[in-house]
Scaffold this motif. Structure first.
Motif: not given
Length: 492
Positions: A141-146, A161-163
């Motif tokens: 939940f704190h890093g969707l990378v797909d 992603n907050k970024e």
């Protein structure tokens, strides 16, 4: 049995709420405070200190611990912890608490305090379900990378992603600041048509659509230039437009077929004024959003402090490629140089087009901001002839990190010269150049009524924001980039 047990679980919790006659999708909720504002207001509150201040906050649940006793909730401004002690809640609120899943949007009323660990917390008095989430958020939940999900389901990327949220927020605020900057200089924001009857304003392939009632093909604009110039002719002295443009071309790290561009025009100005205006604008954005003129862009540290370097295409070709191109050279001369440099140029290309093809070898080497000035006349159909050399025009393109971010002119105001240039574009189009512009008779007529000396400039907003936020992919700074249709899963 369902293939999505987490969705089933959420549906069960939704049913439980409905049995309690609770609307899990109410019409309205009025928070009294934002998480980020509370963090700032109570930053000096001591650990284990409790206030008597009652607030109402709302946001998405990002973490749910100890059967809901502790939750992390986030709104647009930031995160805040929610503490729900069962003795503080009546029976109904305890049942609502049990129905909450990660990803739900909830409203909480409670008292501000700080935990022993110094975490600002809202101690719950009442909970309102504002939107029951039915699909579980991504596992990480704190890093969707797909990347397939990242761009195709951008809302999940923003949730996760907050970024991403911060980057897009910076984009929105930068565009707002660009508007403010220009308005403070006396510019007026205007609007021009997106559907146009001619393909003009830039060398690009258009998207073509059809108007049923008028039974005519139309183009999605590739640039607003000629309509903005009509406004200048009509008497508006300083104008700009920020809007979507459409070019039926490739997609890569710095190109999207639908993109945001700003064009501006100023009476009684020339391309030198446009250079200074661009430098001032970029410098202002750097200081406003980064606090410094130096910005990291990938592996390069870019210094945006004005003034930027200025150099002609010819000077840069000599500097980086060691080839001296004379302004009196022939097509055969420059084609020979292109052959020596192994630059392929199709037969029939003119002097300026061949020089432009050679210059493509230089572009990736232009890392620090630079105004590439004084382009060949025969690749600049809307630009005033250079006051010192008739084979050139008063045009510049600003390059940053090897890419173009702006294109600007001392605008062509002579209707006779403009007609000749547009007629040449028509000849190029008939010869197979699908990026050549049309002849716009109404624009020529407008010029015949008189256009004052004018400086004009276009800025690629997406690309500029990429550089100022250290992003390498244009998709990362566009909320919803253009993607290929998703392949349908084959039926089993």
């Amino acid at each position: 049995m369902s293939q999505n047990p987490q969705r089933d679980s959420r549906l069960e919790k939704l049913a439980q709420l409905e049995e309690l006659n609770i609307n899990a999708y109410p019409h309205i909720f009025k928070p009294s405070a934002k998480a980020g504002d509370l963090q700032e207001k109570y930053k000096n509150l001591q650990p284990e200190e409790t206030t008597t201040d009652v607030v109402k906050v709302a946001g998405r649940v990002y973490a749910y611990r100890n059967s809901g006793m502790f939750m992390d909730m986030q709104d647009q401004t930031g995160k805040i912890q929610i503490f729900s002690y069962k003795n503080d809640l009546d029976e109904l609120n305890q049942k609502i608490l049990k129905s909450i899943s990660v990803g739900d949007i909830v409203g909480v009323e409670g008292i501000i305090s700080k935990t022993k660990a110094g975490e600002l917390t809202v101690r719950t008095k009442a909970i309102t379900m504002l939107s029951k989430n039915l699909l579980p958020p991504p596992e990480k939940f704190h890093g969707l990378v797909d990347h397939e999900v990242k761009y195709r389901q951008r809302y999940l990327d923003m949730i996760s992603n907050k970024e991403t949220r911060d980057t897009l927020m910076t984009r929105f605020l930068m565009i707002q600041e660009i508007r403010n900057f220009l308005i403070n200089l006396g510019f007026i924001e205007v609007e021009t048509p997106i559907l146009q009857t001619t393909k003009t304003g830039a060398a690009a392939r258009p998207f073509i659509t059809h108007h049923n009632t008028l039974d005519m093909d139309m183009f999605l604009r590739i640039a607003p230039e000629l309509y903005l110039k009509r406004l200048i002719i009509g008497g508006y002295e300083k104008i700009f437009e920020i809007g979507k443009m459409f070019r039926n071309e490739g997609i890569d790290l710095t190109h999207n077929p639908e993109f945001t561009m700003m064009e501006l025009y100023e009476q009684y100005a020339d391309y030198n004024d446009m250079m200074k205006l661009l430098e001032d604008l970029i410098g202002h954005l750097c200081l406003k959003f980064n606090g410094t003129y130096e910005v990291q862009v990938g592996e390069n540290l870019i210094n945006f402090k004005p003034p930027f370097r200025r150099a002609t295409m010819f000077e840069l070709i000599k500097e980086y490629l060691g080839r001296d191109i004379s302004l009196d050279s022939t097509v055969q001369d420059v084609r020979k140089i292109a052959d020596e440099l192994e630059v392929f140029v199709e037969e029939g290309k003119n002097w300026g087009q061949i020089i432009e093809a050679i210059f493509e070898l230089v572009e990736p080497k232009l890392i620090q901001p630079i105004h590439v000035i004084d382009y060949p006349k025969d690749i600049s159909p809307l630009t005033k002839e250079h006051r010192l050399h008739p084979r050139l025009v008063e045009r510049f393109e600003t390059r940053i990190n090897g890419k173009e971010v702006s294109n600007a002119y001392t605008e062509l105001t002579d209707p006779r010269d403009q007609r000749e240039r547009m007629e040449d574009q028509v000849r190029q189009s008939k010869a197979g150049n699908d990026e050549a512009e049309d002849l716009d008779e109404d624009f020529i007529t407008a010029l015949e009524y008189g256009m004052p000396p004018t400086g004009g400039m276009g800025i690629g907003i997406d690309r500029l924001i990429m550089f100022l936020t250290n992003n390498q992919n244009i998709r990362d700074i566009i909320a919803f980039p253009t993607l290929k249709p998703e392949k349908k899963k084959e039926e089993k």
